[in-house]
Design an enzyme around this catalytic site. Structure first.
Site, PDB file in Angstrom:
ATOM      1  N   ARG A 216     -35.999-130.611  15.966  1.00 35.82           N
ATOM      2  CA  ARG A 216     -35.430-129.691  16.939  1.00 35.82           C
ATOM      3  C   ARG A 216     -36.456-128.742  17.547  1.00 35.82           C
ATOM      4  NH1 ARG A 216     -32.262-132.321  14.377  1.00 35.82           N
ATOM      5  NH2 ARG A 216     -30.309-132.863  15.386  1.00 35.82           N
TER       6      ARG A 216
ATOM      7  N   ASP B 247     -34.860-120.172   4.790  1.00 36.81           N
ATOM      8  CA  ASP B 247     -35.597-121.370   4.364  1.00 36.81           C
ATOM      9  C   ASP B 247     -35.925-121.359   2.870  1.00 36.81           C
ATOM     10  OD1 ASP B 247     -35.504-122.378   6.897  1.00 36.81           O
ATOM     11  OD2 ASP B 247     -37.530-121.778   7.455  1.00 36.81           O
TER      12      ASP B 247
ATOM     13  N   ARG C 178     -41.139-133.918   6.062  1.00 36.50           N
ATOM     14  CA  ARG C 178     -41.221-133.219   7.350  1.00 36.50           C
ATOM     15  C   ARG C 178     -42.001-131.919   7.217  1.00 36.50           C
ATOM     16  NH1 ARG C 178     -35.902-131.430   9.219  1.00 36.50           N
ATOM     17  NH2 ARG C 178     -37.351-130.186  10.404  1.00 36.50           N
TER      18      ARG C 178
ATOM     19  N   ILE D 282     -27.658-116.950   8.531  1.00 34.78           N
ATOM     20  CA  ILE D 282     -28.399-117.471   9.699  1.00 34.78           C
ATOM     21  C   ILE D 282     -27.789-118.784  10.202  1.00 34.78           C
ATOM     22  CG2 ILE D 282     -30.676-118.141  10.598  1.00 34.78           C
ATOM     23  CD1 ILE D 282     -30.616-115.221   9.678  1.00 34.78           C
TER      24      ILE D 282
ATOM     25  N   CYS E 152     -27.532-130.490  13.666  1.00 37.00           N
ATOM     26  CA  CYS E 152     -28.225-131.134  12.557  1.00 37.00           C
ATOM     27  C   CYS E 152     -27.536-130.726  11.266  1.00 37.00           C
ATOM     28  CB  CYS E 152     -29.700-130.792  12.529  1.00 37.00           C
ATOM     29  SG  CYS E 152     -30.093-129.153  11.947  1.00 37.00           S
TER      30      CYS E 152
ATOM     31  N   ARG F 214     -27.460-125.563  15.936  1.00 32.08           N
ATOM     32  CA  ARG F 214     -28.790-125.452  16.537  1.00 32.08           C
ATOM     33  C   ARG F 214     -28.765-125.449  18.079  1.00 32.08           C
ATOM     34  NH1 ARG F 214     -32.551-126.845  12.429  1.00 32.08           N
ATOM     35  NH2 ARG F 214     -33.895-125.353  13.452  1.00 32.08           N
TER      36      ARG F 214
ATOM     37  N   LYS G  82     -46.207-124.820   8.589  1.00 31.26           N
ATOM     38  CA  LYS G  82     -45.609-125.761   9.552  1.00 31.26           C
ATOM     39  C   LYS G  82     -44.987-125.017  10.735  1.00 31.26           C
ATOM     40  CE  LYS G  82     -41.270-127.122   8.808  1.00 31.26           C
ATOM     41  NZ  LYS G  82     -40.207-126.986   9.818  1.00 31.26           N
ATOM     42  N   ASN G  83     -44.232-123.942  10.429  1.00 33.96           N
ATOM     43  CA  ASN G  83     -43.495-123.267  11.505  1.00 33.96           C
ATOM     44  C   ASN G  83     -44.379-122.373  12.366  1.00 33.96           C
ATOM     45  OD1 ASN G  83     -41.256-124.628  10.775  1.00 33.96           O
ATOM     46  ND2 ASN G  83     -40.217-122.903   9.781  1.00 33.96           N
TER      47      ASN G  83
HETATM   48  N1  EPU Z   1     -29.259-119.682  17.961  1.00 36.49           N
HETATM   49  C1  EPU Z   1     -28.380-119.667  19.011  1.00 36.49           C
HETATM   50  N2  EPU Z   1     -28.864-119.975  20.253  1.00 36.49           N
HETATM   51  C2  EPU Z   1     -30.181-120.283  20.482  1.00 36.49           C
HETATM   52  C3  EPU Z   1     -31.074-120.281  19.399  1.00 36.49           C
HETATM   53  C4  EPU Z   1     -30.584-119.981  18.142  1.00 36.49           C
HETATM   54  O1  EPU Z   1     -27.208-119.405  18.845  1.00 36.49           O
HETATM   55  O2  EPU Z   1     -30.539-120.544  21.632  1.00 36.49           O
HETATM   56  C5  EPU Z   1     -28.754-119.368  16.602  1.00 36.49           C
HETATM   57  C6  EPU Z   1     -28.972-120.549  15.641  1.00 36.49           C
HETATM   58  O3  EPU Z   1     -27.911-121.476  15.715  1.00 36.49           O
HETATM   59  C7  EPU Z   1     -29.037-119.855  14.307  1.00 36.49           C
HETATM   60  C8  EPU Z   1     -29.711-118.520  14.647  1.00 36.49           C
HETATM   61  O4  EPU Z   1     -29.552-118.343  16.046  1.00 36.49           O
HETATM   62  O5  EPU Z   1     -27.722-119.621  13.842  1.00 36.49           O
HETATM   63  C9  EPU Z   1     -31.170-118.430  14.307  1.00 36.49           C
HETATM   64  O6  EPU Z   1     -31.837-119.576  14.777  1.00 36.49           O
HETATM   65  P1  EPU Z   1     -33.351-119.584  15.222  1.00 36.49           P
HETATM   66  O7  EPU Z   1     -33.423-119.888  16.673  1.00 36.49           O
HETATM   67  O8  EPU Z   1     -34.049-118.368  14.745  1.00 36.49           O
HETATM   68  O9  EPU Z   1     -33.905-120.842  14.415  1.00 36.49           O
HETATM   69  P2  EPU Z   1     -35.009-121.818  14.927  1.00 36.49           P
HETATM   70  O10 EPU Z   1     -35.974-121.056  15.745  1.00 36.49           O
HETATM   71  O11 EPU Z   1     -34.389-123.031  15.498  1.00 36.49           O
HETATM   72  C10 EPU Z   1     -36.693-121.441  12.971  1.00 36.49           C
HETATM   73  C11 EPU Z   1     -37.374-122.294  11.938  1.00 36.49           C
HETATM   74  C12 EPU Z   1     -36.342-122.750  10.915  1.00 36.49           C
HETATM   75  C13 EPU Z   1     -35.738-121.502  10.266  1.00 36.49           C
HETATM   76  C14 EPU Z   1     -35.137-120.600  11.346  1.00 36.49           C
HETATM   77  C15 EPU Z   1     -34.613-119.296  10.818  1.00 36.49           C
HETATM   78  C16 EPU Z   1     -39.174-123.285  13.185  1.00 36.49           C
HETATM   79  C17 EPU Z   1     -39.776-124.494  13.793  1.00 36.49           C
HETATM   80  N3  EPU Z   1     -37.981-123.436  12.611  1.00 36.49           N
HETATM   81  O12 EPU Z   1     -35.695-122.259  13.582  1.00 36.49           O
HETATM   82  O13 EPU Z   1     -37.041-123.522   9.945  1.00 36.49           O
HETATM   83  O14 EPU Z   1     -34.754-121.856   9.356  1.00 36.49           O
HETATM   84  O15 EPU Z   1     -36.138-120.298  12.358  1.00 36.49           O
HETATM   85  O16 EPU Z   1     -35.616-118.590  10.183  1.00 36.49           O
HETATM   86  O17 EPU Z   1     -39.782-122.222  13.210  1.00 36.49           O
HETATM   87  C18 EPU Z   1     -37.298-125.168   8.286  1.00 36.49           C
HETATM   88  O18 EPU Z   1     -38.527-124.983   8.333  1.00 36.49           O
HETATM   89  O19 EPU Z   1     -36.753-125.846   7.371  1.00 36.49           O
HETATM   90  C19 EPU Z   1     -36.435-124.577   9.313  1.00 36.49           C
HETATM   91  C20 EPU Z   1     -35.211-125.010   9.555  1.00 36.49           C
END
Ligand code: EPU
Length: 419
Positions: free
Chosen positions: A93, A307, A399, A329, A117, A122, A22-23
Site C-alpha cells: 500500500r 506496529d 515484507r 489506529i 488489507c 487503508r 523499512k518505513n
Molecule cells: N487514513 C485515512 N485516510 C487516509 C490515510 C489514512 O482515513 O488518506 C487512516 C487509516 O485508515 C488509519 C489511520 O488513518 O486508520 C492512520 O493511517 P496512516 O496513514 O498513518 O498509515 P500509513 O501511512 O498507511 C504507516 C506505516 C504503517 C503503520 C502506520 C501507522 C508506512 C509505509 N506504513 O502506514 O506500517 O502501521 O503508518 O503508524 O510507513 C507496517 O510497517 O507493518 C505498517 C503497517
C-alpha cells in the site's frame, strides 16, 4: 510458500544488529523521483517491500542500482511513465507514496487505488484532498487515482483531519517542489517523517518542523542529488526487545535509537523487564523474574506504536494478570489474537479492545499470519511455546524484517525456514 518451523523454549542472548527502517526507506526511495540527479541511500533494508518500491521506481523510468552492502543509488533523470500499477500497489500500500512526487515532478500521476488489507480499509482520501489543495486536479477512473497539475503545484495550508504518516510524507514531498509556502498542520510526528525531511533538505528543499505537528515548507524550483543514511528500524528493534522479554533472555540491540522506543520501554519496565542503554545507540533488554500484565493503547508517535501491538499482545499472554490492549489506529488489527488462542492464549476481542488473561502456557501449533506484524507476534509466541510451531505465509514477515530467522538463530533460537 515458505514456512518457519520454531522449537520453543530457548532464552535469547547476545547481540542483535538493527537494520535500516523499512518505513523510512520507502518514502526516501519515493523522494528520489523529485530530482533528475542521482540520490544514494545507505542502510536500505533488503526486504520485500523495498524490492517492490525499487521495481516501482524502475517502471517509472528511473535507474535503480543496488549494491550488496545495503546502498541503493537511484537516478530518475527522465520519468517516462508517471504511474503505479495495481500489481505493485496491491502487494504494498505504501506505493501511494509516489503520488505526490510524480505529480510535483511531472505534473501528472496515475496511481492505483490500494483497496483494503488485512489490518483495515487503508483509504488514501487524505492524500487526495491535500494534493487538491496544492492545486492538482484529482479524479478517479478504472480503479486509479489520476492527478494533473499541468501548471505545477502551489503552496497551501493543509490541515489533516486525522494524523496520517504516509499522507504527511506524500504531501511534504509534493510541497517541496510547489510554488510558495505550504504549512501542514496535524502532521505525523514519526521519526520517519523527520528522516524524510532531512533527505529532502539535503536535496535542496526548505522544510522546517518535521517531527512536530506543524511542518513549514518553502517550495523550491528544483531539487538535486544527495547522499543519506536511513535511520534504524524502531519496529524491528521493538520486536527483538519483546523477544528478549518473552523468552526470559538478555539481548543487546545495537545500531538503534533508544529514544524512538520510549513508549515501549516504559511499558516493558512496568511489566518487570529490565531495559538499559549501555552505550549510545544500543539497548539492553533482559528479564529474570515474572512478567506483570500492563495495559497499552496504540497511538501515533510518540505514543505506543500500532506496529508493536501484536508483538506486545504475545508478550502479555505470558504475564500475570489481565492486560487490556486498545487499538486506535487500524480497525481490524487483532487477527493474531485468534491464532494466539489456538496456541493456548486466553484473549477476548471486543471491538477495538483485546483482553489478555495470563499467564498461559502456550503450545506449538500450525498458525497462519495475516499481516507483517501479526506474523512477528506468532514467531514470538513460537519462541516461548512448548514443542513445535509452524508459522505459515512467511512472505508477510519477509515484507519487513531483514534476515529475521538468521538474527534469531544467532541469538540462540531454534528456528528453520522451509520451502
Ligand atoms: N487514513 C485515512 N485516510 C487516509 C490515510 C489514512 O482515513 O488518506 C487512516 C487509516 O485508515 C488509519 C489511520 O488513518 O486508520 C492512520 O493511517 P496512516 O496513514 O498513518 O498509515 P500509513 O501511512 O498507511 C504507516 C506505516 C504503517 C503503520 C502506520 C501507522 C508506512 C509505509 N506504513 O502506514 O506500517 O502501521 O503508518 O503508524 O510507513 C507496517 O510497517 O507493518 C505498517 C503497517
Amino acid at each position: 510458500m515458505d514456512k518457519l518451523r520454531i522449537w520453543g523454549g530457548c532464552a535469547l542472548e547476545g547481540e542483535v544488529p538493527i537494520s535500516g527502517a523499512k518505513n523510512s526507506a520507502l518514502p526516501l526511495l519515493a523522494a528520489c523521483l523529485l530530482t533528475e540527479e542521482p540520490v544514494t541511500l545507505h542502510r536500505i533494508p533488503q526486504v520485500r517491500d523495498i524490492r517492490t518500491m525499487q521495481e516501482l521506481l524502475r517502471l517509472t523510468g528511473a535507474e535503480v542500482h543496488v549494491d550488496g552492502a545495503g546502498a541503493v543509488r537511484v537516478c530518475a533523470a527522465r520519468i517516462a511513465r508517471p504511474e503505479a500499477p495495481y500489481e505493485l500497489v496491491k502487494t504494498m500500500r505504501a506505493s501511494s507514496l509516489v503520488l505526490g512526487p510524480l505529480a510535483a515532478r511531472t505534473g501528472k500521476a496515475r496511481v492505483s487505488l490500494p483497496g483494503g488489507c488485512a489490518i483495515g480499509a487503508r483509504p488514501v482520501n487524505l492524500h487526495i484532498a491535500a494534493l487538491e489543495q496544492l492545486g492538482a486536479r484529482v479524479g478517479q477512473s478504472h480503479g486509479y487515482i489520476e492527478a494533473a497539475a499541468p501548471g505545477g503545484l502551489r503552496g497551501a495550508l493543509i490541515h489533516f483531519d486525522r494524523i496520517t504518516v504516509t499522507g504527511t510524507e506524500d504531501i511534504m514531498m509534493a510541497a517541496a517542489l510547489a510554488r510558495g509556502e505550504t504549512v501542514i498542520e496535524n502532521a505525523a510526528r514519526e521519526p520517519e517523517v523527520a528522516d524524510l525531511a532531512e533527505l529532502l533538505n539535503k536535496m535542496g528543499a526548505r522544510i522546517e518542523g518535521a517531527g512536530t505537528s506543524t511542518i513549514r515548507i518553502q517550495g523550491v524550483e528544483r531539487l538535486g542529488g544527495a547522499t543519506h543514511t536511513i535511520i534504524p528500524d524502531r519496529i524491528e528493534a521493538g520486536t527483538f526487545a519483546i523477544a528478549a522479554a518473552i523468552t526470559g533472555g538478555d539481548l543487546t540491540l545495537t545500531g538503534c535509537i533508544p529514544e524512538h522506543l520510549n513508549a515501549l520501554i516504559v511499558k516493558l519496565r512496568q511489566a518487570g523487564v529490565e531495559v538499559t542503554v549501555p552505550a549510545e545507540g544500543s539497548l539492553r533488554v533482559r528479564r529474570a523474574g515474572a512478567l506483570r500484565a500492563v495495559d497499552v493503547t496504540t497511538e501515533e508517535y510518540p505514543g505506543f506504536a500500532t506496529d508493536l501491538q501484536a508483538q506486545f499482545m504475545a508478550l502479555m499472554t505470558q504475564a500475570d494478570g489481565i492486560a487490556l490492549i486498545t487499538e486506535t489506529i487500524f480497525e481490524n488489527r487483532f487477527m493474531h489474537a485468534l491464532e494466539l488462542n489456538r496456541m493456548g492464549a486466553n484473549i477476548r476481542v471486543e471491538g477495538r479492545q483485546a483482553i489478555v488473561a495470563g499467564p498461559r502456557t502456550l503450545t506449538g501449533a500450525q498458525v497462519i499470519a495475516s499481516d507483517l506484524r501479526a506474523s512477528a507476534s506468532l514467531v514470538l509466541a513460537g519462541l516461548v511455546a512448548r514443542g513445535e510451531t509452524v508459522v505459515d505465509r512467511v512472505y508477510h514477515l519477509d515484507r519487513g524484517y531483514e534476515r529475521i530467522e538468521q538474527k534469531l538463530v544467532q541469538a540462540g533460537a531454534r528456528i528453520r525456514r522451509e520451502s
